[in-house]
Design a protein around this motif. Structure first.
Motif, PDB file in Angstrom:
ATOM      1  N   SER A  82      70.976   5.102  23.335  1.00  0.00           N
ATOM      2  CA  SER A  82      71.931   6.096  23.811  1.00  0.00           C
ATOM      3  C   SER A  82      71.951   6.064  25.331  1.00  0.00           C
ATOM      4  O   SER A  82      70.947   5.729  25.972  1.00  0.00           O
ATOM      5  N   MET A  83      73.088   6.408  25.910  1.00  0.00           N
ATOM      6  CA  MET A  83      73.202   6.415  27.361  1.00  0.00           C
ATOM      7  C   MET A  83      72.769   7.749  27.948  1.00  0.00           C
ATOM      8  O   MET A  83      72.206   7.812  29.055  1.00  0.00           O
ATOM      9  N   LEU A  84      73.007   8.813  27.219  1.00  0.00           N
ATOM     10  CA  LEU A  84      72.698  10.160  27.682  1.00  0.00           C
ATOM     11  C   LEU A  84      72.340  11.028  26.483  1.00  0.00           C
ATOM     12  O   LEU A  84      72.670  10.708  25.343  1.00  0.00           O
ATOM     13  N   ALA A  85      71.669  12.154  26.758  1.00  0.00           N
ATOM     14  CA  ALA A  85      71.345  13.098  25.695  1.00  0.00           C
ATOM     15  C   ALA A  85      71.727  14.500  26.127  1.00  0.00           C
ATOM     16  O   ALA A  85      71.754  14.832  27.316  1.00  0.00           O
ATOM     17  N   VAL A  86      72.022  15.315  25.141  1.00  0.00           N
ATOM     18  CA  VAL A  86      72.212  16.754  25.333  1.00  0.00           C
ATOM     19  C   VAL A  86      71.181  17.414  24.426  1.00  0.00           C
ATOM     20  O   VAL A  86      71.156  17.161  23.219  1.00  0.00           O
ATOM     21  N   SER A  87      70.314  18.259  25.012  1.00  0.00           N
ATOM     22  CA  SER A  87      69.171  18.715  24.229  1.00  0.00           C
ATOM     23  C   SER A  87      68.690  20.102  24.624  1.00  0.00           C
ATOM     24  O   SER A  87      68.828  20.523  25.781  1.00  0.00           O
ATOM     25  N   ALA A  88      68.098  20.799  23.658  1.00  0.00           N
ATOM     26  CA  ALA A  88      67.344  22.013  23.967  1.00  0.00           C
ATOM     27  C   ALA A  88      66.057  21.612  24.679  1.00  0.00           C
ATOM     28  O   ALA A  88      65.612  20.462  24.596  1.00  0.00           O
ATOM     29  N   CYS A  89      65.449  22.562  25.380  1.00  0.00           N
ATOM     30  CA  CYS A  89      64.253  22.271  26.179  1.00  0.00           C
ATOM     31  C   CYS A  89      62.980  22.364  25.338  1.00  0.00           C
ATOM     32  O   CYS A  89      62.042  23.100  25.655  1.00  0.00           O
ATOM     33  N   GLY A  90      62.943  21.609  24.249  1.00  0.00           N
ATOM     34  CA  GLY A  90      61.755  21.540  23.409  1.00  0.00           C
ATOM     35  C   GLY A  90      60.996  20.252  23.652  1.00  0.00           C
ATOM     36  O   GLY A  90      61.233  19.538  24.637  1.00  0.00           O
ATOM     37  N   THR A  91      60.089  19.932  22.731  1.00  0.00           N
ATOM     38  CA  THR A  91      59.241  18.745  22.901  1.00  0.00           C
ATOM     39  C   THR A  91      60.045  17.449  22.870  1.00  0.00           C
ATOM     40  O   THR A  91      59.575  16.426  23.378  1.00  0.00           O
ATOM     41  N   THR A  92      61.259  17.491  22.306  1.00  0.00           N
ATOM     42  CA  THR A  92      62.102  16.291  22.275  1.00  0.00           C
ATOM     43  C   THR A  92      62.397  15.777  23.686  1.00  0.00           C
ATOM     44  O   THR A  92      62.577  14.572  23.887  1.00  0.00           O
ATOM     45  N   LEU A  93      62.439  16.668  24.666  1.00  0.00           N
ATOM     46  CA  LEU A  93      62.717  16.239  26.043  1.00  0.00           C
ATOM     47  C   LEU A  93      61.665  15.255  26.551  1.00  0.00           C
ATOM     48  O   LEU A  93      61.988  14.321  27.284  1.00  0.00           O
ATOM     49  N   TYR A  94      60.408  15.468  26.175  1.00  0.00           N
ATOM     50  CA  TYR A  94      59.350  14.568  26.630  1.00  0.00           C
ATOM     51  C   TYR A  94      59.530  13.180  26.007  1.00  0.00           C
ATOM     52  O   TYR A  94      59.296  12.158  26.655  1.00  0.00           O
ATOM     53  N   GLU A  95      59.966  13.164  24.754  1.00  0.00           N
ATOM     54  CA  GLU A  95      60.224  11.892  24.091  1.00  0.00           C
ATOM     55  C   GLU A  95      61.375  11.161  24.773  1.00  0.00           C
ATOM     56  O   GLU A  95      61.346   9.933  24.930  1.00  0.00           O
ATOM     57  N   MET A  96      62.375  11.897  25.191  1.00  0.00           N
ATOM     58  CA  MET A  96      63.506  11.286  25.894  1.00  0.00           C
ATOM     59  C   MET A  96      63.057  10.663  27.207  1.00  0.00           C
ATOM     60  O   MET A  96      63.478   9.566  27.579  1.00  0.00           O
ATOM     61  N   CYS A  97      62.186  11.378  27.913  1.00  0.00           N
ATOM     62  CA  CYS A  97      61.648  10.828  29.161  1.00  0.00           C
ATOM     63  C   CYS A  97      60.886   9.534  28.889  1.00  0.00           C
ATOM     64  O   CYS A  97      61.010   8.548  29.631  1.00  0.00           O
ATOM     65  N   ALA A  98      60.076   9.513  27.826  1.00  0.00           N
ATOM     66  CA  ALA A  98      59.304   8.322  27.489  1.00  0.00           C
ATOM     67  C   ALA A  98      60.204   7.136  27.169  1.00  0.00           C
ATOM     68  O   ALA A  98      59.814   5.975  27.362  1.00  0.00           O
ATOM     69  N   CYS A  99      61.411   7.420  26.682  1.00  0.00           N
ATOM     70  CA  CYS A  99      62.374   6.362  26.371  1.00  0.00           C
ATOM     71  C   CYS A  99      63.316   6.070  27.538  1.00  0.00           C
ATOM     72  O   CYS A  99      64.213   5.228  27.415  1.00  0.00           O
ATOM     73  N   GLY A 100      63.148   6.770  28.653  1.00  0.00           N
ATOM     74  CA  GLY A 100      64.022   6.558  29.800  1.00  0.00           C
ATOM     75  C   GLY A 100      65.433   7.050  29.569  1.00  0.00           C
ATOM     76  O   GLY A 100      66.393   6.490  30.122  1.00  0.00           O
ATOM     77  N   LEU A 101      65.584   8.109  28.764  1.00  0.00           N
ATOM     78  CA  LEU A 101      66.903   8.628  28.433  1.00  0.00           C
ATOM     79  C   LEU A 101      67.184   9.906  29.217  1.00  0.00           C
ATOM     80  O   LEU A 101      66.588  10.948  28.949  1.00  0.00           O
ATOM     81  N   PRO A 102      68.096   9.882  30.191  1.00  0.00           N
ATOM     82  CA  PRO A 102      68.446  11.096  30.942  1.00  0.00           C
ATOM     83  C   PRO A 102      69.073  12.140  30.022  1.00  0.00           C
ATOM     84  O   PRO A 102      69.789  11.795  29.079  1.00  0.00           O
ATOM     85  N   ALA A 103      68.800  13.412  30.328  1.00  0.00           N
ATOM     86  CA  ALA A 103      69.285  14.476  29.446  1.00  0.00           C
ATOM     87  C   ALA A 103      69.869  15.641  30.227  1.00  0.00           C
ATOM     88  O   ALA A 103      69.377  16.015  31.294  1.00  0.00           O
ATOM     89  N   VAL A 104      70.926  16.207  29.660  1.00  0.00           N
ATOM     90  CA  VAL A 104      71.443  17.507  30.075  1.00  0.00           C
ATOM     91  C   VAL A 104      70.842  18.507  29.097  1.00  0.00           C
ATOM     92  O   VAL A 104      70.970  18.344  27.884  1.00  0.00           O
ATOM     93  N   ALA A 105      70.161  19.517  29.621  1.00  0.00           N
ATOM     94  CA  ALA A 105      69.364  20.374  28.742  1.00  0.00           C
ATOM     95  C   ALA A 105      69.613  21.857  28.992  1.00  0.00           C
ATOM     96  O   ALA A 105      70.122  22.253  30.042  1.00  0.00           O
ATOM     97  N   PHE A 106      69.205  22.662  28.013  1.00  0.00           N
ATOM     98  CA  PHE A 106      69.375  24.114  28.078  1.00  0.00           C
ATOM     99  C   PHE A 106      68.247  24.764  27.285  1.00  0.00           C
ATOM    100  O   PHE A 106      67.639  24.145  26.407  1.00  0.00           O
ATOM    101  N   ALA A 107      67.981  26.013  27.577  1.00  0.00           N
ATOM    102  CA  ALA A 107      66.960  26.774  26.854  1.00  0.00           C
ATOM    103  C   ALA A 107      67.603  27.536  25.711  1.00  0.00           C
ATOM    104  O   ALA A 107      68.698  28.085  25.862  1.00  0.00           O
TER     105      ALA A 107
END
Length: 351
Positions: free
Chosen positions: A243-268
């Motif tokens: 994936s080129m980008l992600a849209v995500s809640a600010c849960g543990t999935t964000l850390y996985e995205m970082c590990a994969c080098g996937l930039p994310a737009v996030a919200f709580a």
């Protein structure tokens, strides 16, 4: 060596607790340990069958009031001849942990940092700009503190992920296991009608307990070439790497995205995610849009998404930098510490 993991998962609890515990259980098993899961209620066994590969025990207690289960849990731990207990629930009180710690070594995931806990080891992997104040709390205590993003637990698939420099024009959308605000549908419906995103496809990952899943499927049927809806998938690393980008809640999935080098737009989507979002934004790990429970979150997410897409070079740089900050080996580090605790003289045989 036998380790009990006390956690919960249901329609009201974020699934990140269970998934990080499953990652730790898998690694401990590979190292020769026996693992048994302990839950308050049986719902998790039918909703998340991956946990049933391990022995599971149900206390039939109130997950909101763990203090009421203390004696039942102690009896269970004795029957199981457990050497160590890992606790991952926001509802564990300092009293609950201290009583259990009198019987055996206790490791606690301390995400909220509300109290000082009498345990053998703490895992505090919530992002902060300075961990000094947290470490200071335990300076004179006999508690091992695993502090920092290097202790973010993840499944093996996120360990040292290779990063694809050329990624398909795909946006990954995740909003937690339950999505109580129906954000996936609201955002996805908006994105597919945005002409500026016309060249992108979207993959929405829905949790097993997401009651809005049928509405997501309706969008998939309306836009079959652009929308894919997956339910309770375990192949997240491949999805993130492609994936080129992600849209995500600010849960543990964000850390996985970082590990994969996937930039994310996030919200709580919950109070405990507010500081996570702000801090990860300050650290340059995500683009944070604020509290999704407030009006206007869809516009904010869409605006940030468009801005990131408009600067491909900056997007590439962000992907490389976030992967340097979180390497996906947090589970290894935690399990080495746990095994070390079990092997320490005087730490076993207390229960």
């Amino acid at each position: 060596m036998k380790i009990a993991i006390r956690t919960d998962a249901n329609g009201q609890i974020a699934t990140g607790h269970l998934f990080r515990c499953l990652a730790i259980a898998s690694h401990l098993t590979e190292e020769g340990a026996e693992v048994v899961f302990v839950f308050a209620e049986p719902e998790v066994l039918s909703s998340y069958p991956a946990v049933t590969k391990y022995p599971c025990r149900v206390l039939n207690s109130d997950w909101r009031r763990p203090d009421s289960e203390i004696q039942s849990l102690i009896r269970l731990l004795r029957e199981e001849q457990t050497d160590l207990l890992l606790v991952d629930t926001y509802f564990a009180s300092s009293f609950y942990l201290a009583v259990l710690h009198k019987h055996l070594p206790v490791v606690y995931f301390d995400d909220l940092a509300k109290e000082i806990y009498d345990v053998s080891m703490l895992i505090h992997c919530i992002p902060e700009t300075d961990y000094g104040r947290y470490l200071q709390r335990y300076r004179d205590r006999d508690t091992e503190v695993c502090c920092g993003l290097e202790y973010c637990p993840m499944r093996d698939e996120f360990r040292n992920c290779s990063r694809n420099s050329e990624r398909p024009r795909r946006i990954l959308i995740t909003t937690g296991g339950t999505d109580p605000l129906n954000l996936q549908y609201r955002l996805l419906d908006r994105f597919v009608r945005n002409s500026g995103l016309a060249s992108f496809c979207f993959t929405a990952v829905s949790g097993a307990l997401n009651v809005n899943y049928p509405r997501l499927r309706q969008l998939e049927e309306l836009y079959p070439e652009r929308v894919t809806v997956l339910r309770n998938t375990m192949d997240m690393a491949e999805l993130m790497k492609n994936s080129m980008l992600a849209v995500s809640a600010c849960g543990t999935t964000l850390y996985e995205m970082c590990a994969c080098g996937l930039p994310a737009v996030a919200f709580a989507i919950a109070d405990n995610q507010l500081s996570v979002g702000r801090t990860m934004h300050q650290l340059g790990l995500i683009r944070y849009c604020g509290d999704a429970r407030c009006l206007g979150i869809e516009e904010s997410v869409e605006k940030n998404l468009e801005e990131m897409i408009a600067d491909p070079e900056k997007l590439q740089t962000m992907g490389r930098e976030i992967q340097l900050r979180i390497d996906g080996r947090g589970t290894d580090r935690i399990c080495r510490k746990i095994i070390g605790l079990c092997s320490s003289p005087g730490m076993t045989g207390r229960n």
